[in-house]
Write an enzyme that holds these catalytic residues in place. Structure first.
Site, PDB file in Angstrom:
ATOM      1  CG  ASN A   1     -20.437 -16.337  14.735  1.00 43.98           C
ATOM      2  OD1 ASN A   1     -20.048 -17.474  14.999  1.00 43.98           O
ATOM      3  ND2 ASN A   1     -21.470 -16.107  13.945  1.00 43.98           N
TER       4      ASN A   1
ATOM      5  CB  CYS B   1     -22.890 -21.215  13.648  1.00 46.21           C
ATOM      6  SG  CYS B   1     -22.157 -19.852  12.748  1.00 46.21           S
TER       7      CYS B   1
ATOM      8  CG  HIS C   1     -23.922 -19.610  17.443  1.00 45.26           C
ATOM      9  ND1 HIS C   1     -22.567 -19.851  17.420  1.00 45.26           N
ATOM     10  CD2 HIS C   1     -24.189 -18.888  16.314  1.00 45.26           C
ATOM     11  CE1 HIS C   1     -22.047 -19.299  16.346  1.00 45.26           C
ATOM     12  NE2 HIS C   1     -23.005 -18.714  15.664  1.00 45.26           N
TER      13      HIS C   1
HETATM   14  N1  ACO Z   1     -20.450  -0.361  11.385  1.00 43.11           N
HETATM   15  C1  ACO Z   1     -21.293   0.659  11.185  1.00 43.11           C
HETATM   16  N2  ACO Z   1     -22.422   0.556  10.481  1.00 43.11           N
HETATM   17  C2  ACO Z   1     -22.729  -0.666   9.990  1.00 43.11           C
HETATM   18  C3  ACO Z   1     -21.900  -1.776  10.188  1.00 43.11           C
HETATM   19  C4  ACO Z   1     -20.715  -1.584  10.913  1.00 43.11           C
HETATM   20  N3  ACO Z   1     -19.864  -2.591  11.145  1.00 43.11           N
HETATM   21  N4  ACO Z   1     -22.474  -2.827   9.586  1.00 43.11           N
HETATM   22  C5  ACO Z   1     -23.613  -2.419   9.040  1.00 43.11           C
HETATM   23  N5  ACO Z   1     -23.761  -1.098   9.267  1.00 43.11           N
HETATM   24  C6  ACO Z   1     -24.854  -0.239   8.855  1.00 43.11           C
HETATM   25  C7  ACO Z   1     -25.610  -0.798   7.682  1.00 43.11           C
HETATM   26  O1  ACO Z   1     -24.966  -0.463   6.475  1.00 43.11           O
HETATM   27  C8  ACO Z   1     -26.946  -0.116   7.811  1.00 43.11           C
HETATM   28  O2  ACO Z   1     -26.844   1.176   7.286  1.00 43.11           O
HETATM   29  P1  ACO Z   1     -28.017   1.776   6.344  1.00 43.11           P
HETATM   30  O3  ACO Z   1     -29.241   1.779   7.230  1.00 43.11           O
HETATM   31  O4  ACO Z   1     -27.516   3.108   5.992  1.00 43.11           O
HETATM   32  O5  ACO Z   1     -28.120   0.812   5.200  1.00 43.11           O
HETATM   33  C9  ACO Z   1     -27.113   0.031   9.320  1.00 43.11           C
HETATM   34  O6  ACO Z   1     -25.817  -0.147   9.904  1.00 43.11           O
HETATM   35  C10 ACO Z   1     -28.055  -0.982   9.937  1.00 43.11           C
HETATM   36  O7  ACO Z   1     -27.761  -2.255   9.427  1.00 43.11           O
HETATM   37  P2  ACO Z   1     -28.644  -3.489   9.804  1.00 43.11           P
HETATM   38  O8  ACO Z   1     -28.281  -4.623   8.932  1.00 43.11           O
HETATM   39  O9  ACO Z   1     -30.063  -3.047   9.882  1.00 43.11           O
HETATM   40  O10 ACO Z   1     -28.148  -3.772  11.297  1.00 43.11           O
HETATM   41  P3  ACO Z   1     -28.688  -4.854  12.279  1.00 43.11           P
HETATM   42  O11 ACO Z   1     -29.215  -4.189  13.476  1.00 43.11           O
HETATM   43  O12 ACO Z   1     -29.534  -5.871  11.604  1.00 43.11           O
HETATM   44  O13 ACO Z   1     -27.331  -5.574  12.699  1.00 43.11           O
HETATM   45  C11 ACO Z   1     -26.029  -7.537  12.230  1.00 43.11           C
HETATM   46  C12 ACO Z   1     -26.527  -6.181  11.726  1.00 43.11           C
HETATM   47  C13 ACO Z   1     -25.169  -7.292  13.440  1.00 43.11           C
HETATM   48  C14 ACO Z   1     -25.212  -8.200  11.136  1.00 43.11           C
HETATM   49  C15 ACO Z   1     -27.239  -8.403  12.611  1.00 43.11           C
HETATM   50  O14 ACO Z   1     -28.188  -8.372  11.579  1.00 43.11           O
HETATM   51  C16 ACO Z   1     -26.862  -9.826  12.910  1.00 43.11           C
HETATM   52  O15 ACO Z   1     -26.214 -10.121  13.878  1.00 43.11           O
HETATM   53  N6  ACO Z   1     -27.343 -10.800  12.106  1.00 43.11           N
HETATM   54  C17 ACO Z   1     -27.168 -12.208  12.362  1.00 43.11           C
HETATM   55  C18 ACO Z   1     -25.776 -12.703  12.117  1.00 43.11           C
HETATM   56  C19 ACO Z   1     -25.675 -14.142  12.643  1.00 43.11           C
HETATM   57  O16 ACO Z   1     -26.172 -14.432  13.680  1.00 43.11           O
HETATM   58  N7  ACO Z   1     -25.069 -15.052  11.968  1.00 43.11           N
HETATM   59  C20 ACO Z   1     -25.118 -16.405  12.554  1.00 43.11           C
HETATM   60  C21 ACO Z   1     -24.701 -17.382  11.716  1.00 43.11           C
HETATM   61  S1  ACO Z   1     -23.023 -17.170  11.292  1.00 43.11           S
HETATM   62  C22 ACO Z   1     -22.472 -18.650  10.519  1.00 43.11           C
HETATM   63  O17 ACO Z   1     -23.200 -19.607  10.335  1.00 43.11           O
HETATM   64  C23 ACO Z   1     -21.027 -18.625  10.013  1.00 43.11           C
END
Ligand code: ACO
Length: 341
Positions: free
Chosen positions: A298, A128, A268
């Site tokens: 993204n 990214c 980003h």
């Molecule tokens: N729908 C419903 N529930 C979901 C989903 C979904 N799509 N995805 C995850 N959950 C659930 C999980 O299983 C978890 O359930 P559990 O508590 O029973 O295990 C719960 O939701 C919470 O999950 P978290 O991982 O704690 O959610 P979080 O608030 O951290 O959000 C996310 C997840 C959106 C992926 C976030 O962590 C994020 O954006 N991370 C960074 C991603 C990023 O910026 N990448 C950049 C680089 S990309 C590149 O270089 C190609």
């Protein structure tokens, strides 16, 4: 030029040479995948996706539409804005993690499509962060007078490496491309500085195990879903906020600029909560931010390139404004650039 800020490149005595973005362009595929569509594919909800990420829909390339096709369309739009023809382009750099194929590089495929016969061509892989890395590399060729016109593109078909059965990742990504033409433009400081950083110790937070020399494609590797990206969301999130904040601060420090001097911040577009956390730490206002992730998700290396084009087209950025781009991605990698537009 009478700067009310410091041009960190001035000390290198480039004899008046600067590197400006003289044209921008973007392209996104026509097909829209909404959160409602995803509700039918994995156990998720529009409410979860919007509240956790800010994403409402994303674009998907057609089956016969590849990264080089999207890159070529974005490039054509940037060339139009810069008023240049393909034979003027000296170098093409494509930032991507989803090349059409491992080799030849996607920049060569773009070179063939736009018929930029004089141009050298290579790809940059910094996930990214790729567009900022590519901008900084391209800038070096302009400032050193090696080349006069460089085409920099961020382009991705992330849908090709997305595991559409994994709700943790498939709701986040989309396809698209953005491009910029780099040239010397008199009476502008152009690209004032670009910070680039990396931390390979955290390579396992976000990666695709299959398809390289470590895990070539086999029936077993495909069955084990090794050819899709994997991510530790929570850790990636924390690292993103920290790295983007520090990169932005370092870029501002080098130019002796306060955040209030920046007209438009283009972060980003990974997650609305990451953007808001970085903005809060920087002391940036909502008016300074340009956000389009609700429509595209993204798009990795294409993300800030598409956003820059849309910010310019919308009139949010005018010539002479100071803007900042700040990025983060797999690697881990990060970067920030300050530009006098
Ligand atoms: N729908 C419903 N529930 C979901 C989903 C979904 N799509 N995805 C995850 N959950 C659930 C999980 O299983 C978890 O359930 P559990 O508590 O029973 O295990 C719960 O939701 C919470 O999950 P978290 O991982 O704690 O959610 P979080 O608030 O951290 O959000 C996310 C997840 C959106 C992926 C976030 O962590 C994020 O954006 N991370 C960074 C991603 C990023 O910026 N990448 C950049 C680089 S990309 C590149 O270089 C190609």
């Amino acid at each position: 030029m009478s700067p009310k800020f410091k041009n960190p490149r001035a000390k290198h005595n480039f004899q008046g040479r600067t590197c400006s973005i003289t044209g921008v362009g973007s392209y996104v595929p026509a097909k829209i995948l909404t959160n409602a569509d995803l509700e039918k594919m994995v156990e998720t909800s529009d409410e979860w996706i919007v509240s956790r990420t800010g994403i409402k829909e994303r674009r998907l390339a057609a089956a016969d539409e590849f990264t080089s096709d999207m890159a070529t369309k974005a490039a054509g739009n940037a060339m139009k804005m810069a008023g240049i023809t393909a034979d003027q382009i000296d170098l093409i750099i494509v930032a991507t993690i989803t090349p059409d194929m491992p080799f030849p590089n996607t920049a060569c495929l773009v070179q063939r499509k736009i018929e930029a016969k004089r141009a050298a061509a290579f790809d940059v892989e910094a996930a990214c962060s790729g567009f900022i890395y590519a901008l900084e590399i391209g800038q070096q060729f302009i400032m050193s007078r090696t080349y006069d016109t460089v085409l920099v593109i961020g382009a991705e078909k992330l849908s090709s490496i997305t595991d559409w059965t994994d709700r943790n990742t498939c709701v986040l990504f989309g396809d698209g491309a953005g491009a910029a033409i780099l040239q010397n433009r008199p009476n502008s400081h152009g690209l004032l500085t670009a910070v680039m950083g990396a931390d390979g110790d955290k390579a396992d937070l976000l990666f695709m195990p299959g398809g390289g020399s470590r895990c070539p494609a086999t029936v077993d590797s495909v069955n084990a879903r090794q050819h899709f990206l994997r991510m530790e969301g929570k850790e990636t999130f924390k690292n993103a906020v920290q790295a983007m904040y520090q990169a932005a601060q370092e870029a501002l420090r080098r130019c002796e600029l306060d955040i209030t001097r920046i007209k438009c911040i283009i972060p980003h577009q990974a997650n609305r909560r990451i953007i808001d956390a970085v903005a809060e730490r920087l002391g940036a206002t909502a008016e300074q931010l340009f956000i389009n992730l609700d429509r595209y998700g993204n798009t990795s290396a294409a993300s800030v390139a598409i956003a820059l084009d849309e910010a310019v087209a919308s009139g949010k950025i005018q010539r002479g404004d100071l803007i900042m781009m700040v990025v983060f991605g797999a690697g881990l990698t990060w970067g920030a650039a300050v530009i006098e537009w």
